[in-house]
Design a protein around this motif. Structure first.
Motif, PDB file in Angstrom:
ATOM      1  N   ALA A   1     -25.069  22.885 -19.439  1.00 11.51           N
ATOM      2  CA  ALA A   1     -24.900  23.687 -20.658  1.00 11.51           C
ATOM      3  C   ALA A   1     -23.446  23.683 -21.116  1.00 11.51           C
ATOM      4  CB  ALA A   1     -25.371  25.119 -20.388  1.00 11.51           C
ATOM      5  N   ILE A   2     -22.515  23.824 -20.178  1.00 16.63           N
ATOM      6  CA  ILE A   2     -21.087  23.794 -20.534  1.00 16.63           C
ATOM      7  C   ILE A   2     -20.721  22.423 -21.082  1.00 16.63           C
ATOM      8  CG2 ILE A   2     -18.738  24.022 -19.648  1.00 16.63           C
ATOM      9  CD1 ILE A   2     -19.987  25.765 -17.375  1.00 16.63           C
ATOM     10  N   LYS A   3     -21.168  21.382 -20.396  1.00 18.52           N
ATOM     11  CA  LYS A   3     -20.840  20.008 -20.792  1.00 18.52           C
ATOM     12  C   LYS A   3     -21.360  19.710 -22.195  1.00 18.52           C
ATOM     13  CE  LYS A   3     -21.361  15.228 -19.077  1.00 18.52           C
ATOM     14  NZ  LYS A   3     -22.218  14.629 -20.118  1.00 18.52           N
ATOM     15  N   GLU A   4     -22.593  20.127 -22.479  1.00 21.86           N
ATOM     16  CA  GLU A   4     -23.177  19.853 -23.790  1.00 21.86           C
ATOM     17  C   GLU A   4     -22.378  20.520 -24.904  1.00 21.86           C
ATOM     18  OE1 GLU A   4     -25.233  20.463 -27.418  1.00 21.86           O
ATOM     19  OE2 GLU A   4     -24.850  22.105 -26.000  1.00 21.86           O
TER      20      GLU A   4
ATOM     21  N   VAL B   1     -17.633  15.795 -15.080  1.00 21.90           N
ATOM     22  CA  VAL B   1     -18.301  16.551 -14.025  1.00 21.90           C
ATOM     23  C   VAL B   1     -17.656  16.206 -12.687  1.00 21.90           C
ATOM     24  CG1 VAL B   1     -20.502  16.937 -12.834  1.00 21.90           C
ATOM     25  CG2 VAL B   1     -20.462  16.642 -15.328  1.00 21.90           C
ATOM     26  N   LEU B   2     -17.490  17.196 -11.837  1.00 18.51           N
ATOM     27  CA  LEU B   2     -16.849  16.984 -10.545  1.00 18.51           C
ATOM     28  C   LEU B   2     -17.741  16.150  -9.632  1.00 18.51           C
ATOM     29  CD1 LEU B   2     -15.296  20.516  -9.887  1.00 18.51           C
ATOM     30  CD2 LEU B   2     -14.321  18.551 -11.081  1.00 18.51           C
ATOM     31  N   ALA B   3     -17.136  15.596  -8.606  1.00 14.95           N
ATOM     32  CA  ALA B   3     -17.829  14.661  -7.719  1.00 14.95           C
ATOM     33  C   ALA B   3     -19.027  15.292  -7.022  1.00 14.95           C
ATOM     34  CB  ALA B   3     -16.849  14.107  -6.685  1.00 14.95           C
ATOM     35  N   THR B   4     -19.004  16.599  -6.835  1.00 17.13           N
ATOM     36  CA  THR B   4     -20.116  17.281  -6.172  1.00 17.13           C
ATOM     37  C   THR B   4     -21.360  17.367  -7.044  1.00 17.13           C
ATOM     38  OG1 THR B   4     -19.234  19.404  -6.945  1.00 17.13           O
ATOM     39  CG2 THR B   4     -18.593  18.679  -4.733  1.00 17.13           C
ATOM     40  N   GLY B   5     -21.209  17.086  -8.341  1.00 15.89           N
ATOM     41  CA  GLY B   5     -22.344  17.140  -9.256  1.00 15.89           C
ATOM     42  C   GLY B   5     -22.450  18.439 -10.016  1.00 15.89           C
ATOM     43  N   THR B   6     -21.680  19.425  -9.616  1.00 14.89           N
ATOM     44  CA  THR B   6     -21.630  20.677 -10.371  1.00 14.89           C
ATOM     45  C   THR B   6     -20.171  21.038 -10.615  1.00 14.89           C
ATOM     46  OG1 THR B   6     -21.635  22.104  -8.399  1.00 14.89           O
ATOM     47  CG2 THR B   6     -23.762  21.506  -9.327  1.00 14.89           C
ATOM     48  N   GLY B   7     -19.942  21.786 -11.695  1.00 16.22           N
ATOM     49  CA  GLY B   7     -18.577  22.070 -12.108  1.00 16.22           C
ATOM     50  C   GLY B   7     -18.011  20.907 -12.900  1.00 16.22           C
ATOM     51  N   LEU B   8     -16.975  21.190 -13.701  1.00 16.28           N
ATOM     52  CA  LEU B   8     -16.385  20.124 -14.510  1.00 16.28           C
ATOM     53  C   LEU B   8     -15.000  20.537 -14.977  1.00 16.28           C
ATOM     54  CD1 LEU B   8     -17.846  20.254 -18.119  1.00 16.28           C
ATOM     55  CD2 LEU B   8     -18.594  21.836 -16.376  1.00 16.28           C
ATOM     56  N   ILE B   9     -14.253  19.533 -15.424  1.00 15.24           N
ATOM     57  CA  ILE B   9     -12.968  19.765 -16.069  1.00 15.24           C
ATOM     58  C   ILE B   9     -12.978  19.109 -17.433  1.00 15.24           C
ATOM     59  CG2 ILE B   9     -11.670  19.968 -13.918  1.00 15.24           C
ATOM     60  CD1 ILE B   9     -10.611  17.134 -14.395  1.00 15.24           C
ATOM     61  N   CYS B  10     -12.107  19.604 -18.305  1.00 14.86           N
ATOM     62  CA  CYS B  10     -12.016  19.038 -19.650  1.00 14.86           C
ATOM     63  C   CYS B  10     -10.600  19.244 -20.153  1.00 14.86           C
ATOM     64  CB  CYS B  10     -13.014  19.738 -20.575  1.00 14.86           C
ATOM     65  SG  CYS B  10     -13.043  19.070 -22.254  1.00 14.86           S
ATOM     66  N   ASP B  11      -9.951  18.161 -20.546  1.00 11.00           N
ATOM     67  CA  ASP B  11      -8.571  18.226 -21.019  1.00 11.00           C
ATOM     68  C   ASP B  11      -8.524  18.259 -22.540  1.00 11.00           C
ATOM     69  OD1 ASP B  11      -7.743  18.149 -18.413  1.00 11.00           O
ATOM     70  OD2 ASP B  11      -7.257  16.012 -18.421  1.00 11.00           O
ATOM     71  N   ILE B  12      -7.600  19.059 -23.053  1.00 14.61           N
ATOM     72  CA  ILE B  12      -7.366  19.184 -24.492  1.00 14.61           C
ATOM     73  C   ILE B  12      -5.888  18.932 -24.738  1.00 14.61           C
ATOM     74  CG2 ILE B  12      -7.439  20.754 -26.477  1.00 14.61           C
ATOM     75  CD1 ILE B  12      -9.543  22.381 -24.861  1.00 14.61           C
ATOM     76  N   GLY B  13      -5.584  18.083 -25.738  1.00 15.52           N
ATOM     77  CA  GLY B  13      -4.196  17.889 -26.123  1.00 15.52           C
ATOM     78  C   GLY B  13      -3.526  16.673 -25.527  1.00 15.52           C
ATOM     79  N   LEU B  14      -4.265  15.876 -24.731  1.00 12.92           N
ATOM     80  CA  LEU B  14      -3.733  14.602 -24.261  1.00 12.92           C
ATOM     81  C   LEU B  14      -4.021  13.536 -25.317  1.00 12.92           C
ATOM     82  CD1 LEU B  14      -4.805  14.591 -20.501  1.00 12.92           C
ATOM     83  CD2 LEU B  14      -2.512  14.960 -21.419  1.00 12.92           C
ATOM     84  N   PRO B  15      -3.258  12.430 -25.305  1.00 10.39           N
ATOM     85  CA  PRO B  15      -3.543  11.356 -26.258  1.00 10.39           C
ATOM     86  C   PRO B  15      -5.001  10.933 -26.198  1.00 10.39           C
ATOM     87  CG  PRO B  15      -1.482  10.944 -25.114  1.00 10.39           C
ATOM     88  CD  PRO B  15      -2.095  12.138 -24.456  1.00 10.39           C
ATOM     89  N   GLU B  16      -5.537  10.557 -27.325  1.00  9.46           N
ATOM     90  CA  GLU B  16      -6.950  10.221 -27.445  1.00  9.46           C
ATOM     91  C   GLU B  16      -7.399   9.250 -26.365  1.00  9.46           C
ATOM     92  OE1 GLU B  16     -10.700  10.598 -28.946  1.00  9.46           O
ATOM     93  OE2 GLU B  16      -8.903  11.640 -29.667  1.00  9.46           O
TER      94      GLU B  16
END
Length: 413
Positions: free
Chosen positions: A49-52, A63-78
């Motif tokens: 749901a978060i990813k979508e 998505v993290l390697a465990t299959g749950t949880g995730l990170i998302c970067d904002i403001g880095l070059p495209e």
């Protein structure tokens, strides 16, 4: 109902204020999570749901390697992805949310969004934390698109906070702190009014470990306890004497405390059992004392068990160290909250004996955790975390989002 406040800085000076439509969306998102709680390392629906929603905003979560949880970067070059160990020109500021629920029933009545999963509940507010970081990410992404965001940000949705020693360790191994110069988080506080946050530099939570003890003896008849090991008495003395011994073997200011949650032994009133079990938690306010705690606890248990001729087997599970807020990061959160809602929106908070695996991040980078008020002003109903009737005033989502967006905009690291 809106929250009234008297800002020291006019609200239109600092961008990043949440719109009513986005607030309504985040409330709906939070309620959906509340209805579908998932335990640690099982948060697949939550992660999806978060990813979508992030992808719908044009972002690229991982998505993290465990299959749950995730990170998302904002403001880095495209399209840029940081390599392991790479440090960007301006370090990222990370905003962390925990996403797992608890294995307890939701006991709220007449609540349209109560849990639909038996014996599962968001009774610690992680659904609120998740909605806050998601909302902050959506607002910051919009500011970046408008050229109003001058530093990169990482959204971190972490699994398994409630599972010792915490999902933060696995997330760190997966590189979530690569390029991060500061990390911030909030935690719901049902004893603080919505519209306010509690702040403290230095330790704000306790270390927390888990202890399991098995006691064994030959068993026998209750008519002849002198011929055997009176195991029930041995277990009772361990339960009473070990916490007292521990309290006298460390500086009392360290707050080292052992509290039992389970004692089991025996099946019949006239039979001395052969086996007994105790389990509980060891909590500590001081980092140095926490490091010494396993040896102190082992020695105390062995002494008491031996005195009562019981054999002991001890399982001491390391949990989490205290969360120690960095002074500069705490001050950043204070400035951000004052900018949004005025001086009266910030209050001092005490160190609690609750454990939080956010502490593992602060072993690596500076940061701070704030207590986010979720109590409706005027409501004096006694509620606490980890109880089945826990709920939050959902206006706290807007407060958390605007706190985070202000902190990112004000950070000059």
């Amino acid at each position: 109902m809106s929250l009234e406040y008297e800002a020291d800085v006019p609200g239109d000076v600092l961008p990043g204020v949440l719109s009513e439509s986005l607030h309504a969306e985040l409330v709906a998102f939070r309620r959906d999570l509340h209805m579908h709680p998932e335990l640690g390392n099982q948060e697949f629906r939550t992660t999806a749901a978060i990813k979508e929603r992030l992808e719908r905003a044009g972002l690229r979560p991982r998505v993290l390697a465990t299959g749950t949880g995730l990170i998302c970067d904002i403001g880095l070059p495209e399209g840029h992805q940081l390599a392991a160990g790479e440090r960007p020109a301006i370090p990222l500021i990370a905003l962390r949310a925990d996403i797992d629920a608890l294995p307890i029933p939701d006991t709220k009545t007449d609540c349209p969004y109560r849990s639909t999963v038996p014996d599962r509940a968001h009774a610690c507010g992680h659904d609120v934390h998740t909605s806050v970081v998601l909302g902050a990410g959506l607002v910051l992404a919009d500011l970046y698109a408008k050229g109003l965001l001058s530093r990169p940000v990482r959204l971190l949705f972490q699994p398994a906070e409630e599972v010792m020693p915490g999902g933060a360790l696995g997330a760190i191994e997966d590189g979530v702190l690569d390029g991060v110069g500061r990390i911030l988080a909030v935690h719901c506080d049902p004893k603080v009014d919505v519209g306010r946050v509690g702040l403290r530099h230095g330790p704000i939570t306790s270390a927390c470990d888990r202890l399991e003890i098995a006691l064994d003896g030959p068993g026998g008849h209750t008519a002849r306890p002198h011929l055997t090991t009176d195991l029930v008495t041995a277990a009772a003395r361990v339960a009473v004497d070990v916490p007292a011994l521990i309290a006298r073997r460390v500086d009392t200011r360290s707050g080292l405390a052992l509290t039992w949650g389970r004692i089991e032994s025996g099946h019949a009133p006239n039979v001395i059992p052969q086996h007994a079990e105790l389990s509980g938690t060891v909590r500590c306010l001081d980092l140095d004392a926490w490091r010494e705690a396993p040896d102190i606890v082992h020695a105390a248990i062995d002494e008491v068990a031996t005195l009562h001729r019981a054999k002991s087997e001890i399982t001491y599970v390391r949990g989490v160290p205290p969360v120690v807020n960095d002074r500069e990061s705490t001050e950043l959160l204070r400035r951000a909250m004052v900018a949004r809602r005025g001086m009266r929106s910030v209050e001092s908070t005490q160190q609690s004996l609750g454990g939080e695996d956010f502490s593992w991040y602060l072993e690596q980078v500076p940061g701070a955790l704030a207590r986010l008020g979720v109590r409706t002003p005027g409501d004096r109903t006694s509620r606490d975390l980890h109880q089945g009737d826990f709920d939050a005033d959902e206006r706290a989502i807007t407060v958390g989002v605007e706190l985070f967006t202000a902190a990112v905009l004000l950070d000059d690291q």
